[in-house]
Enzyme design. Structure first.
Site, PDB file in Angstrom:
ATOM      1  CB  ALA A  21     -25.778  15.830   4.648  1.00  0.00           C
ATOM      2  CD1 TRP A  25     -24.245  19.389  18.567  1.00  0.00           C
ATOM      3  CD2 TRP A  25     -26.131  20.085  17.622  1.00  0.00           C
ATOM      4  NE1 TRP A  25     -25.036  19.883  19.559  1.00  0.00           N
ATOM      5  CE2 TRP A  25     -26.209  20.320  19.023  1.00  0.00           C
ATOM      6  CE3 TRP A  25     -27.217  20.457  16.820  1.00  0.00           C
ATOM      7  CZ2 TRP A  25     -27.328  20.898  19.624  1.00  0.00           C
ATOM      8  CZ3 TRP A  25     -28.322  21.030  17.417  1.00  0.00           C
ATOM      9  CH2 TRP A  25     -28.380  21.241  18.798  1.00  0.00           C
ATOM     10  CB  SER A  30     -23.775  22.959   8.756  1.00  0.00           C
ATOM     11  OG  SER A  30     -23.952  21.590   8.482  1.00  0.00           O
ATOM     12  CD  GLU A 176     -12.595  20.159  14.719  1.00  0.00           C
ATOM     13  OE1 GLU A 176     -13.151  20.627  13.719  1.00  0.00           O
ATOM     14  OE2 GLU A 176     -12.768  18.983  15.107  1.00  0.00           O
ATOM     15  CG  HIS A 252     -13.696  25.486  13.691  1.00  0.00           C
ATOM     16  ND1 HIS A 252     -14.157  25.070  12.456  1.00  0.00           N
ATOM     17  CD2 HIS A 252     -13.426  24.359  14.380  1.00  0.00           C
ATOM     18  CE1 HIS A 252     -14.159  23.753  12.404  1.00  0.00           C
ATOM     19  NE2 HIS A 252     -13.724  23.299  13.557  1.00  0.00           N
ATOM     20  CG  ASN A 364     -22.711  22.361   3.662  1.00  0.00           C
ATOM     21  OD1 ASN A 364     -23.589  22.103   4.481  1.00  0.00           O
ATOM     22  ND2 ASN A 364     -22.335  21.501   2.740  1.00  0.00           N
ATOM     23  CB  CYS A 370     -13.860  27.589   5.952  1.00  0.00           C
ATOM     24  SG  CYS A 370     -14.574  27.817   7.588  1.00  0.00           S
TER      25      CYS A 370
END
Length: 446
Positions: A21, A25, A30, A176, A252, A364, A370
């Site tokens: 999707a 941002w 992604s 995060e 990140h 993504n 991750c």
């Protein structure tokens, strides 16, 4: 006195609504794959295959279940009423972007699930967990309640494990999780140095900050977690991420640096004050010398590092040095591939590179690092957790069969409003909680 301990990796099992999707941002991958058709079944099987390879090598490998998506309680909190199918239909027609957000399978990236401090570092000598509020992105900000339940269902014994609620879900305390946290040590059971990397100081308007993309982690959030976990100053280093790196798509710290043991593998653009950061780590690290592996822009441009996710690799302690588990894309970017060949030829701490296919996740914006949450555990702590989530040959076979039975092989944005998809997800997750033995952790089960 230190105890024997291991670093366990708890990977997020990719959820049945894995889709593209383009919700993030600042995450180049992604956004570049937005609206492509995804393959949730392939994504979950790729993740399981990665877990199995590492378990077969002798690493302690755990599984974290996906979240329930689409998340109907969030849609109800936004004013949608009626049966679950009616809520889904209204959201699909009226706010498809919101439906996409509450359908995201982003909880698969468990590096963002929480920050974890081992018992060797904490004042009460328990393992501490704080779920990340992920307040920078709506689709992720709804994760922490279930993440907290999940962690408590796995790490249940309060004699060994301490659980904290997420920090306030406001930008000043944007957190995060472990994607901006790593630990360096002589041995896993020894007291270590916890490196907290932040994007900006929220209460200092004059402090350096990125100009294009948001800084998702704040200094204040990192400091709060250190206090909650009972970490003394001698166990903490707070480092600001280079704002220029954030603006280059490094959303990140784990997209530009990774550490394990006494090795810190990082790009020269990782930290705003590189020399100070290294000096602070060295002054706190006991029982060993820091082994920095610095990658220069002359060897790998930051754009190539982001495109390949070179630093979003898993750095694993191996018998003959450190193993770097990289995504397949690292062999598709010429400069990165050349660098990796030169790296293992050197007489350095990283002695081997292995390639893993996690392409569905990579599209993504999430690489091997991750997908995992690292938890350092002593032998007693390892025995005290819910052993049903530890990957064995039998569990791998059961989960592979489960994925093939319940996951679709194609999913588009239009499919998210299908009430049958919601029914499929709930049936699958209800079965999964039984397989893993974690009890009722989802809203529809409570």
């Amino acid at each position: 006195m230190s105890q024997h301990a291991v670093e366990a990796n708890f990977d997020g099992l990719v959820g049945p609504t894995h889709n593209y999707a383009g919700l993030s941002w600042g995450n180049v991958a992604s956004k570049s794959n937005v609206h492509a058709v995804s393959n949730p079944r392939e994504a979950a099987l790729q993740g399981l295959a990665k877990m199995k390879r590492l378990a077969d090598r002798g690493y302690v490998q755990g599984v974290l279940p996906p979240h329930e998506r689409p998340h109907i309680p969030t849609l109800r909190s936004l004013g949608f009423t009626g049966s679950d199918a009616e809520v889904l239909g209204k959201a699909s027609r009226e706010v498809p972007a919101v439906l996409a957000a509450v359908s995201s399978a982003s909880a698969m990236w468990t590096a963002n699930a929480a920050t974890v401090s081992p018992s060797a570092d904490t004042s009460d000598h328990r393992v501490h967990f704080t779920p990340a509020n992920l307040s920078a992105k709506f689709h992720r900000s709804i994760e922490h309640p279930v993440t907290g339940r999940m962690l408590k269902a796995i790490f249940t014994d309060e004699g060994y494990f301490a659980h904290h609620p997420a920090l306030p879900s406001v930008s000043h305390f944007g957190d995060e999780g472990a994607a901006n946290h790593t630990r360096l040590c002589a041995g896993y059971g020894d007291a270590g140095v916890e490196l907290f990397v932040y994007g900006q100081a929220a209460f200092n308007d004059q402090a350096p900050a990125p100009r294009t993309y948001p800084a998702r982690q704040t200094l204040e959030a990192s400091q709060a977690i250190a206090r909650l976990h009972g970490l003394k100053d001698g166990h903490c280093v707070f480092a600001q991420q280079n704002p220029d790196a954030i603006d280059a798509g490094v959303f990140h710290n784990d997209v530009i640096a990774v550490g394990n043991g006494n090795t810190l593998f990082y790009h020269e653009m990782a930290f705003l004050e590189e020399d100070r950061v290294l000096a602070d780590i060295r002054s706190r690290l006991t029982g060993t010398d820091l082994q920095p592996v610095r990658v220069s822009s002359a060897d790998v441009l930051i754009g190539d590092a982001v495109a390949s996710y070179l630093f979003n690799s898993q750095l694993l302690n191996a018998p003959d040095g450190m193993l770097l588990a990289v995504p397949g894309e690292c062999r598709e970017v010429a400069s990165v591939s050349r660098y990796l060949d030169a790296l293992v030829a050197e007489d350095g701490p990283i002695t081997a590179v292995e390639v893993f296919d996690v392409k569905q996740s990579m599209r993504n914006g999430g690489g091997p690092a991750c997908l995992r949450l690292r938890v350092v555990l002593t032998d007693d702590e390892l025995q005290a957790l819910n052993r049903g989530v530890i990957l064995t040959d039998d569990l791998y076979e059961r989960l592979t069969t489960w994925v093939k039975a319940h996951y679709r092989d194609q999913l588009s944005q239009e499919d998210l409003g299908d009430p049958m998809l919601l029914d499929e997800v709930r049936k699958a997750l209800d079965e999964l909680t039984g397989i893993l033995g974690v009890g009722s952790i989802y809203d529809f089960q409570l």
